[in-house]
Scaffold this motif. Structure first.
Motif, PDB file in Angstrom:
ATOM      1  N   ILE A  97      16.908 -37.050  -7.669  1.00  0.00           N
ATOM      2  CA  ILE A  97      17.391 -35.748  -8.124  1.00  0.00           C
ATOM      3  C   ILE A  97      18.910 -35.752  -8.000  1.00  0.00           C
ATOM      4  CG2 ILE A  97      17.362 -33.263  -7.713  1.00  0.00           C
ATOM      5  CD1 ILE A  97      14.590 -33.645  -6.424  1.00  0.00           C
ATOM      6  N   GLU A  98      19.600 -35.416  -9.098  1.00  0.00           N
ATOM      7  CA  GLU A  98      21.052 -35.331  -9.099  1.00  0.00           C
ATOM      8  C   GLU A  98      21.442 -33.881  -9.345  1.00  0.00           C
ATOM      9  OE1 GLU A  98      22.447 -37.953 -12.141  1.00  0.00           O
ATOM     10  OE2 GLU A  98      21.892 -39.746 -11.036  1.00  0.00           O
ATOM     11  N   ILE A  99      22.256 -33.323  -8.450  1.00  0.00           N
ATOM     12  CA  ILE A  99      22.753 -31.950  -8.573  1.00  0.00           C
ATOM     13  C   ILE A  99      24.261 -32.028  -8.710  1.00  0.00           C
ATOM     14  CG2 ILE A  99      22.872 -29.671  -7.500  1.00  0.00           C
ATOM     15  CD1 ILE A  99      20.011 -30.435  -7.992  1.00  0.00           C
ATOM     16  N   GLN A 100      24.820 -31.366  -9.708  1.00  0.00           N
ATOM     17  CA  GLN A 100      26.265 -31.409  -9.926  1.00  0.00           C
ATOM     18  C   GLN A 100      27.000 -30.675  -8.811  1.00  0.00           C
ATOM     19  OE1 GLN A 100      26.745 -29.666 -13.788  1.00  0.00           O
ATOM     20  NE2 GLN A 100      25.929 -31.441 -14.851  1.00  0.00           N
ATOM     21  N   GLY A 101      28.043 -31.309  -8.301  1.00  0.00           N
ATOM     22  CA  GLY A 101      28.869 -30.706  -7.258  1.00  0.00           C
ATOM     23  C   GLY A 101      28.483 -31.184  -5.871  1.00  0.00           C
ATOM     24  N   ASP A 102      29.247 -30.708  -4.877  1.00  0.00           N
ATOM     25  CA  ASP A 102      29.027 -31.085  -3.480  1.00  0.00           C
ATOM     26  C   ASP A 102      28.216 -29.981  -2.794  1.00  0.00           C
ATOM     27  OD1 ASP A 102      29.085 -32.029  -0.927  1.00  0.00           O
ATOM     28  OD2 ASP A 102      31.259 -31.951  -0.686  1.00  0.00           O
ATOM     29  N   HIS A 103      26.902 -30.197  -2.659  1.00  0.00           N
ATOM     30  CA  HIS A 103      26.008 -29.193  -2.089  1.00  0.00           C
ATOM     31  C   HIS A 103      25.125 -29.790  -0.995  1.00  0.00           C
ATOM     32  CE1 HIS A 103      27.000 -26.392  -5.317  1.00  0.00           C
ATOM     33  NE2 HIS A 103      26.845 -27.393  -6.164  1.00  0.00           N
ATOM     34  N   VAL A 104      25.650 -30.731  -0.234  1.00  0.00           N
ATOM     35  CA  VAL A 104      24.840 -31.472   0.733  1.00  0.00           C
ATOM     36  C   VAL A 104      24.198 -30.548   1.764  1.00  0.00           C
ATOM     37  CG1 VAL A 104      24.870 -33.246   2.528  1.00  0.00           C
ATOM     38  CG2 VAL A 104      26.134 -33.604   0.426  1.00  0.00           C
ATOM     39  N   GLU A 105      24.990 -29.707   2.400  1.00  0.00           N
ATOM     40  CA  GLU A 105      24.470 -28.848   3.473  1.00  0.00           C
ATOM     41  C   GLU A 105      23.449 -27.840   2.946  1.00  0.00           C
ATOM     42  OE1 GLU A 105      25.019 -29.555   6.585  1.00  0.00           O
ATOM     43  OE2 GLU A 105      26.402 -31.146   6.000  1.00  0.00           O
ATOM     44  N   LEU A 106      23.742 -27.245   1.803  1.00  0.00           N
ATOM     45  CA  LEU A 106      22.829 -26.274   1.199  1.00  0.00           C
ATOM     46  C   LEU A 106      21.496 -26.930   0.831  1.00  0.00           C
ATOM     47  CD1 LEU A 106      22.293 -23.437   0.006  1.00  0.00           C
ATOM     48  CD2 LEU A 106      23.352 -24.249  -2.095  1.00  0.00           C
ATOM     49  N   LEU A 107      21.556 -28.125   0.257  1.00  0.00           N
ATOM     50  CA  LEU A 107      20.332 -28.822  -0.140  1.00  0.00           C
ATOM     51  C   LEU A 107      19.523 -29.292   1.066  1.00  0.00           C
ATOM     52  CD1 LEU A 107      21.668 -30.794  -3.210  1.00  0.00           C
ATOM     53  CD2 LEU A 107      20.092 -28.872  -3.220  1.00  0.00           C
ATOM     54  N   LEU A 108      20.198 -29.708   2.131  1.00  0.00           N
ATOM     55  CA  LEU A 108      19.486 -30.080   3.356  1.00  0.00           C
ATOM     56  C   LEU A 108      18.688 -28.889   3.877  1.00  0.00           C
ATOM     57  CD1 LEU A 108      22.063 -32.225   5.356  1.00  0.00           C
ATOM     58  CD2 LEU A 108      19.792 -32.927   4.641  1.00  0.00           C
ATOM     59  N   ALA A 109      19.329 -27.720   3.930  1.00  0.00           N
ATOM     60  CA  ALA A 109      18.654 -26.514   4.413  1.00  0.00           C
ATOM     61  C   ALA A 109      17.474 -26.138   3.513  1.00  0.00           C
ATOM     62  CB  ALA A 109      19.645 -25.367   4.500  1.00  0.00           C
ATOM     63  N   GLU A 110      17.654 -26.248   2.211  1.00  0.00           N
ATOM     64  CA  GLU A 110      16.592 -25.905   1.263  1.00  0.00           C
ATOM     65  C   GLU A 110      15.402 -26.854   1.390  1.00  0.00           C
ATOM     66  OE1 GLU A 110      15.854 -23.441  -1.165  1.00  0.00           O
ATOM     67  OE2 GLU A 110      17.352 -22.485   0.074  1.00  0.00           O
ATOM     68  N   LEU A 111      15.666 -28.148   1.506  1.00  0.00           N
ATOM     69  CA  LEU A 111      14.579 -29.117   1.634  1.00  0.00           C
ATOM     70  C   LEU A 111      13.790 -28.897   2.921  1.00  0.00           C
ATOM     71  CD1 LEU A 111      16.356 -32.316   0.318  1.00  0.00           C
ATOM     72  CD2 LEU A 111      14.412 -31.170  -0.739  1.00  0.00           C
ATOM     73  N   ILE A 112      14.490 -28.609   4.004  1.00  0.00           N
ATOM     74  CA  ILE A 112      13.808 -28.335   5.274  1.00  0.00           C
ATOM     75  C   ILE A 112      12.977 -27.063   5.153  1.00  0.00           C
ATOM     76  CG2 ILE A 112      14.192 -27.708   7.690  1.00  0.00           C
ATOM     77  CD1 ILE A 112      16.575 -29.720   7.605  1.00  0.00           C
ATOM     78  N   LYS A 113      13.510 -26.059   4.460  1.00  0.00           N
ATOM     79  CA  LYS A 113      12.792 -24.812   4.246  1.00  0.00           C
ATOM     80  C   LYS A 113      11.524 -25.033   3.412  1.00  0.00           C
ATOM     81  CE  LYS A 113      14.645 -21.389   1.810  1.00  0.00           C
ATOM     82  NZ  LYS A 113      15.469 -20.224   1.444  1.00  0.00           N
ATOM     83  N   HIS A 114      11.565 -26.004   2.498  1.00  0.00           N
ATOM     84  CA  HIS A 114      10.398 -26.333   1.678  1.00  0.00           C
ATOM     85  C   HIS A 114       9.425 -27.262   2.412  1.00  0.00           C
ATOM     86  CE1 HIS A 114      12.636 -24.673  -1.731  1.00  0.00           C
ATOM     87  NE2 HIS A 114      11.463 -24.622  -2.343  1.00  0.00           N
ATOM     88  N   GLY A 115       9.734 -27.642   3.640  1.00  0.00           N
ATOM     89  CA  GLY A 115       8.810 -28.429   4.449  1.00  0.00           C
ATOM     90  C   GLY A 115       8.986 -29.930   4.384  1.00  0.00           C
ATOM     91  N   PHE A 116      10.107 -30.414   3.890  1.00  0.00           N
ATOM     92  CA  PHE A 116      10.360 -31.853   3.828  1.00  0.00           C
ATOM     93  C   PHE A 116      11.204 -32.275   5.025  1.00  0.00           C
ATOM     94  CE2 PHE A 116       9.939 -30.626  -0.660  1.00  0.00           C
ATOM     95  CZ  PHE A 116       8.917 -31.474  -1.030  1.00  0.00           C
ATOM     96  N   LYS A 117      11.034 -33.539   5.434  1.00  0.00           N
ATOM     97  CA  LYS A 117      11.955 -34.126   6.400  1.00  0.00           C
ATOM     98  C   LYS A 117      13.173 -34.548   5.602  1.00  0.00           C
ATOM     99  CE  LYS A 117       8.592 -36.074   9.574  1.00  0.00           C
ATOM    100  NZ  LYS A 117       8.082 -37.328  10.150  1.00  0.00           N
ATOM    101  N   ALA A 118      14.350 -34.078   5.989  1.00  0.00           N
ATOM    102  CA  ALA A 118      15.557 -34.384   5.226  1.00  0.00           C
ATOM    103  C   ALA A 118      16.669 -34.832   6.156  1.00  0.00           C
ATOM    104  CB  ALA A 118      16.003 -33.151   4.437  1.00  0.00           C
ATOM    105  N   LYS A 119      17.462 -35.789   5.659  1.00  0.00           N
ATOM    106  CA  LYS A 119      18.584 -36.348   6.415  1.00  0.00           C
ATOM    107  C   LYS A 119      19.811 -36.423   5.517  1.00  0.00           C
ATOM    108  CE  LYS A 119      16.819 -39.906   9.434  1.00  0.00           C
ATOM    109  NZ  LYS A 119      16.787 -41.327   9.681  1.00  0.00           N
ATOM    110  N   LYS A 120      20.962 -36.299   6.143  1.00  0.00           N
ATOM    111  CA  LYS A 120      22.202 -36.560   5.428  1.00  0.00           C
ATOM    112  C   LYS A 120      22.415 -38.062   5.437  1.00  0.00           C
ATOM    113  CE  LYS A 120      27.016 -35.182   5.401  1.00  0.00           C
ATOM    114  NZ  LYS A 120      28.043 -34.394   6.074  1.00  0.00           N
ATOM    115  N   SER A 121      22.771 -38.603   4.280  1.00  0.00           N
ATOM    116  CA  SER A 121      22.927 -40.038   4.147  1.00  0.00           C
ATOM    117  C   SER A 121      24.348 -40.329   3.672  1.00  0.00           C
ATOM    118  CB  SER A 121      21.911 -40.562   3.143  1.00  0.00           C
ATOM    119  OG  SER A 121      22.115 -41.913   2.868  1.00  0.00           O
ATOM    120  N   GLY A 122      24.875 -41.488   4.012  1.00  0.00           N
ATOM    121  CA  GLY A 122      26.227 -41.836   3.588  1.00  0.00           C
ATOM    122  C   GLY A 122      27.270 -41.180   4.458  1.00  0.00           C
ATOM    123  N   GLY A 123      28.527 -41.168   3.980  1.00  0.00           N
ATOM    124  CA  GLY A 123      29.640 -40.627   4.752  1.00  0.00           C
ATOM    125  C   GLY A 123      29.584 -39.194   4.847  1.00  0.00           C
TER     126      GLY A 123
END
Length: 123
Positions: A97-123
């Motif tokens: 999934i590619e989302i335009q822009g820098d939304h790492v923190e928002l997407l991490l919170a959303e994925l966790i809210k949807h019940g997925f295990k999510a991690k920040k990857s890279g720098g």
């Protein structure tokens, strides 16, 4: 030099037919009865990895999500939901999934809210 056909009958029969509709190129079944892309969950460890990328995109930043353990149709729905939540465009390419822009923190919170295990990857 080959001789041109003078009539449709000389072409050898069927030229065009709308009889069967659209077919899946892999299993030759009608698209609505296709079984080759249903419930195919990609192999992995079940952790969604979220990272910010700009390489090879003309300097534009995108946030990518890889490793989401969902089938193709459910992944498409999740991508649509995440794009709406961020208020931006994006795409689903090869299970990423590619989302335009820098939304790492928002997407991490959303994925966790949807019940997925999510991690920040890279720098």
């Amino acid at each position: 030099m080959a001789k041109k056909a003078a009539s449709f009958a000389a072409l050898g029969g069927l030229v065009f037919s709308t009889d069967a509709g659209r077919h899946c190129p892999e299993c030759s079944q009608p698209v609505d009865a296709c079984i080759c892309k249903q419930t195919v969950i990609p192999a992995g460890d079940g952790i969604a990895r979220v990272r910010r990328e700009s390489k090879g995109r003309g300097g534009k930043t995108v946030t990518t999500i890889t490793g989401v353990p969902l089938a193709e149709d459910a992944l498409k729905e999740l991508a649509t939901t995440l794009k709406k939540r961020c208020g931006t465009g994006g795409a689903l390419k090869d299970g990423i999934i590619e989302i335009q822009g820098d939304h790492v923190e928002l997407l991490l919170a959303e994925l966790i809210k949807h019940g997925f295990k999510a991690k920040k990857s890279g720098g």
